[in-house]
Design an enzyme around this catalytic site. Structure first.
Site, PDB file in Angstrom:
ATOM      1  CG  HIS A   1      -1.943  -0.973   1.357  1.00 21.30           C
ATOM      2  ND1 HIS A   1      -2.128  -1.759   2.471  1.00 21.30           N
ATOM      3  CD2 HIS A   1      -2.910  -1.350   0.485  1.00 21.30           C
ATOM      4  CE1 HIS A   1      -3.165  -2.561   2.285  1.00 21.30           C
ATOM      5  NE2 HIS A   1      -3.651  -2.341   1.079  1.00 21.30           N
ATOM      6  NE  ARG A  25      -2.902  -7.517  -4.220  1.00 23.33           N
ATOM      7  CZ  ARG A  25      -3.664  -7.788  -3.179  1.00 23.33           C
ATOM      8  NH1 ARG A  25      -3.103  -7.997  -2.011  1.00 23.33           N
ATOM      9  NH2 ARG A  25      -4.971  -7.878  -3.295  1.00 23.33           N
ATOM     10  CB  SER A  61      -4.358  -6.317   4.859  1.00 22.18           C
ATOM     11  OG  SER A  61      -3.941  -5.101   4.327  1.00 22.18           O
TER      12      SER A  61
END
Ligand code: PNS
Length: 157
Positions: free
Chosen positions: A17, A90, A127
């Site tokens: 991030h 990604r 995350s």
């Protein structure tokens, strides 16, 4: 002045991030990192905790501010005078997930989406994986900003 919004759950913010936020700040004058609240999800950190962590790790980035929001992202963008949403990509799974949202946001409002490819060496970082590995006793401190790694260990390990 061009304002853009970097939205996400950020539960918690990762180095992936952070790389996207930093590059967005290189490209645009005013970057709002917006923690989007999801009332259906409890989350590991509260919205205020996530905001405080992002504030701390983005303190050295001029032009970056942190906020939170619940509702329709395009309404938030309109309220802030933001012309675009910034998203990191990604892989093709992210692309398949993000593209319909980008089209929808463009379709219902004058809000465009700018995709930035995630740094290759961080393309596997999420995350949720960081939370899972930490919960099970693994070390992901090289994938998170130092204060975030500490906070995640304290919360989950
Ligand atoms: O980090 P995430 O969980 O992948 O972020 C997804 C998020 C929060 C950016 C996305 O779900 C979103 O934009 N939510 C706000 C509600 C909204 O506008 N929904 C319509 C999307 S077309």
């Amino acid at each position: 002045m061009t304002t853009v919004v970097c939205p996400g759950s950020f539960d918690p913010v990762t180095l992936g991030h952070l790389d996207i936020i930093r590059r967005a700040a290189d490209l645009f004058d005013d970057v709002i990192v917006c923690v989007v609240a999801n009332p259906n999800k409890q989350g590991t950190f509260t919205i205020d905790e996530r905001k405080a962590m992002i504030d701390e790790v983005c303190a050295d980035m001029p032009g970056v501010r942190v906020d939170s929001f619940y509702g329709l992202l395009v309404d938030y963008c309109r309220d802030q005078g933001a012309t675009a949403v910034i998203k990191g990509l990604r892989d093709s799974t992210d692309y398949d997930y993000e593209l319909p949202m980008a089209h929808m946001n463009r379709s219902i409002a004058e809000v465009d989406t700018v995709f930035l490819p995630t740094r290759a060496d961080l393309a596997f970082v999420s995350s949720s994986l960081c939370r899972e590995v930490t919960r099970l006793g693994g070390d992901v401190s090289h994938l998170l900003p130092a204060p975030v790694a500490r906070a995640l260990r304290e919360r989950l390990a």
